[in-house]
Design an enzyme around this catalytic site. Structure first.
Site, PDB file in Angstrom:
ATOM      1  N   ASP A  38       0.816  -1.223   0.000  1.00  0.00           N
ATOM      2  CA  ASP A  38       0.000   0.000   0.000  1.00  0.00           C
ATOM      3  C   ASP A  38       0.849   1.273   0.000  1.00  0.00           C
ATOM      4  OD1 ASP A  38       1.062  -0.103   2.504  1.00  0.00           O
ATOM      5  OD2 ASP A  38      -0.829   0.104   3.580  1.00  0.00           O
ATOM      6  N   GLU A  40       3.241   2.049   2.359  1.00  0.00           N
ATOM      7  CA  GLU A  40       3.845   2.358   3.675  1.00  0.00           C
ATOM      8  C   GLU A  40       5.353   2.151   3.630  1.00  0.00           C
ATOM      9  OE1 GLU A  40       2.478   0.186   7.112  1.00  0.00           O
ATOM     10  OE2 GLU A  40       0.525   1.156   6.979  1.00  0.00           O
ATOM     11  N   GLN A  97       5.681  27.653   8.295  1.00  0.00           N
ATOM     12  CA  GLN A  97       4.531  27.705   9.221  1.00  0.00           C
ATOM     13  C   GLN A  97       5.092  27.706  10.640  1.00  0.00           C
ATOM     14  OE1 GLN A  97       1.432  24.730   8.123  1.00  0.00           O
ATOM     15  NE2 GLN A  97       2.779  24.293   6.403  1.00  0.00           N
ATOM     16  N   LYS A 193       7.362  43.462   0.639  1.00  0.00           N
ATOM     17  CA  LYS A 193       6.431  42.553  -0.049  1.00  0.00           C
ATOM     18  C   LYS A 193       5.196  42.341   0.807  1.00  0.00           C
ATOM     19  CE  LYS A 193       7.275  37.999   0.124  1.00  0.00           C
ATOM     20  NZ  LYS A 193       8.019  36.757  -0.095  1.00  0.00           N
TER      21      LYS A 193
HETATM   22  C1  R5P Z   1       9.349  34.002   2.462  1.00  0.00           C
HETATM   23  O1  R5P Z   1       9.247  34.537   3.555  1.00  0.00           O
HETATM   24  C2  R5P Z   1      10.613  33.337   2.000  1.00  0.00           C
HETATM   25  O2  R5P Z   1      11.757  33.921   2.550  1.00  0.00           O
HETATM   26  C3  R5P Z   1      10.692  33.358   0.485  1.00  0.00           C
HETATM   27  O3  R5P Z   1      10.762  34.705   0.064  1.00  0.00           O
HETATM   28  C4  R5P Z   1       9.495  32.706  -0.127  1.00  0.00           C
HETATM   29  O4  R5P Z   1       9.252  31.437   0.428  1.00  0.00           O
HETATM   30  C5  R5P Z   1       9.673  32.574  -1.624  1.00  0.00           C
HETATM   31  O5  R5P Z   1       8.496  32.054  -2.157  1.00  0.00           O
HETATM   32  P1  R5P Z   1       8.151  32.229  -3.688  1.00  0.00           P
HETATM   33  O6  R5P Z   1       9.379  31.819  -4.472  1.00  0.00           O
HETATM   34  O7  R5P Z   1       6.983  31.293  -3.888  1.00  0.00           O
HETATM   35  O8  R5P Z   1       7.773  33.645  -3.926  1.00  0.00           O
END
Ligand code: R5P
Length: 311
Positions: A38, A40, A97, A193
Site C-alpha cells: 500500500d 507504507e 509555518q 512585499k
Molecule cells: C518568504 O518569507 C521566504 O523567505 C521566500 O521569500 C518565499 O518562500 C519565496 O516564495 P516564492 O518563491 O513562492 O515567492
C-alpha cells in the site's frame, strides 16, 4: 570501545549524502527503504549501529514521505542502541509555518521539531532555517549552519564588485542581506512585499536607491520564484543595472525554473540542500557537502562549529 561515525542517507538526499561521506572519508552506511504493497515506508538499517554516532542526511522538502522516512530511520537507530543520533536536515521543510498568524492554523515547524525529538534525535544539524528562532522549537542542540560560508567565497571570486548593492526581497530576509552588505562594506535596500495568501504576492515596493547599481538579492527559499522575479522586475524598473540572486534552498515548484529563465534575473545562485529539478543556464548550484562533512567532524570531535562561519 570507541564510538564510530556512521553516515546514512535518506532517499531525498542521496546525492548530497554521498558527497558528505566522501568528504568526511567514510563510506555511506547501508540501509534499505522497503515499502508495503500500500506504499507504507519500512526502512531497515543493514549494519550494526550499537554504541555509535549516527548521522542521517535527509532534507525534508515535499512529499511528506521525506520527513516520515527520516523519523522512521531515527526510530530504527534508537531501537538498535545507537549512542547518539543526529538528524542532518540541510533543508528543514515546514519551516514557513512557524507561528499562529491567523486563527485555526497549525504551527507546523514546532510539530516537526516535536516529532524529531520524539523519534529519538539527540541533535539537529541544518542550514539557514526560514527563521533562526525555530532553533528554540527543539529542546535538543541545533547546529545551525550558514549559507554565507558558501556564498561569501563565491561573491568574492566575482570581478567588478565595486558597483554592487544588496537587497532583501522582503522584510524577512533583511538580516541575511544586512550580513552580506556589512561583510562587503556595501549599502542595502529592502523590497517591501505584501502577500494576499501563501505563494501569492499582492504588492511590492522598494525602499532605497538602486539606480545604476548591480543588485544582489538575498533570500532563503525560492519556491514559485514569484518573490525573486517580481523583485528583479521592480529593481530594474527603478534603474538597477543588473540583478542576480543568492538563495539557499531551491524548492522551485511548478514552473519556477521557466519563470526564472524569462525574468530580469541574470543569475540565481543556490545551494544543493535540495536537488535541482532540471539544469538551467541561469541557475548556479554550489555544494554544501564539504561544510556539512566538516561540521560533522567538529561535532564528533567536540570542536567549535561556529569557527566554520564567516563573519
Ligand atoms: C518568504 O518569507 C521566504 O523567505 C521566500 O521569500 C518565499 O518562500 C519565496 O516564495 P516564492 O518563491 O513562492 O515567492
Amino acid at each position: 570501545m570507541e564510538s564510530v561515525v556512521r553516515i546514512f542517507s535518506g532517499t531525498s538526499s542521496e546525492y548530497l549524502a554521498k558527497e558528505i561521506a566522501q568528504s568526511y572519508g567514510v563510506g555511506l552506511g547501508t540501509l534499505k527503504v522497503q515499502r508495503f504493497a500500500d506504499g507504507e515506508i519500512s526502512p531497515v538499517i543493514l549494519e550494526s549501529v550499537r554504541g555509535d554516532y549516527v548521522f542521517f542526511i535527509q532534507s525534508t522538502f515535499a512529499p511528506a514521505e521525506n520527513i516520515l522516512e527520516l523519523l522512521l530511520l531515527i526510530d530504527s537507530a534508537r531501537r538498535a542502541s545507537a549512542a547518539y543520533i543526529t538528524a542532518v536536515i540541510p533543508y528543514f521543510g515546514y519551516a514557513r509555518q512557524d507561528r499562529k498568524d491567523k486563527p485555526r492554523v497549525a504551527i507546523a515547524a514546532k510539530l516537526m521539531a516535536n516529532l524529531l525529538v520524539a523519534a529519538g534525535a539527540n541533535r539537529i544539524m541544518t542550514m539557514d532555517l526560514h527563521a533562526p528562532q525555530i532553533q528554540g522549537f527543539f529542546d535538543i542542540p541545533v547546529d545551525h549552519l550558514e549559507s554565507n560560508t558558501i556564498f561569501i567565497p563565491y561573491l568574492s571570486s566575482l570581478p567588478n564588485l565595486d558597483n554592487i548593492i544588496f537587497a532583501s526581497p522582503d522584510v524577512g530576509s533583511t538580516n541575511r542581506a544586512r550580513h552580506l552588505a556589512q561583510y562587503f562594506g556595501r549599502e542595502m535596500v529592502i523590497c517591501d512585499k505584501h502577500r494576499k495568501r501563501a505563494n501569492e504576492i499582492a504588492s511590492m515596493t522598494v525602499i532605497g536607491e538602486v539606480a545604476g547599481k548591480d543588485v544582489i538579492l538575498v533570500d532563503d527559499i525560492i519556491d514559485t520564484a514569484s518573490t525573486l522575479c517580481n523583485a528583479a522586475k521592480l529593481l530594474i524598473d527603478k534603474g538597477a543595472n543588473s540583478v542576480r540572486a543568492l538563495c539557499t534552498h531551491p524548492v522551485l515548484s511548478g514552473t519556477a525554473i521557466e519563470k526564472i529563465e524569462a525574468s530580469h534575473l541574470s543569475e540565481i545562485v543556490v545551494c544543493n540542500t535540495i536537488p535541482l529539478k532540471r539544469n538551467s543556464e541561469k541557475i548556479r548550484v554550489l555544494s554544501v557537502g564539504e561544510l556539512f562533512a566538516q561540521s560533522i567532524r567538529n561535532m564528533y570531535e567536540h570542536k567549535s562549529i561556529s569557527s566554520l562561519f564567516i563573519n
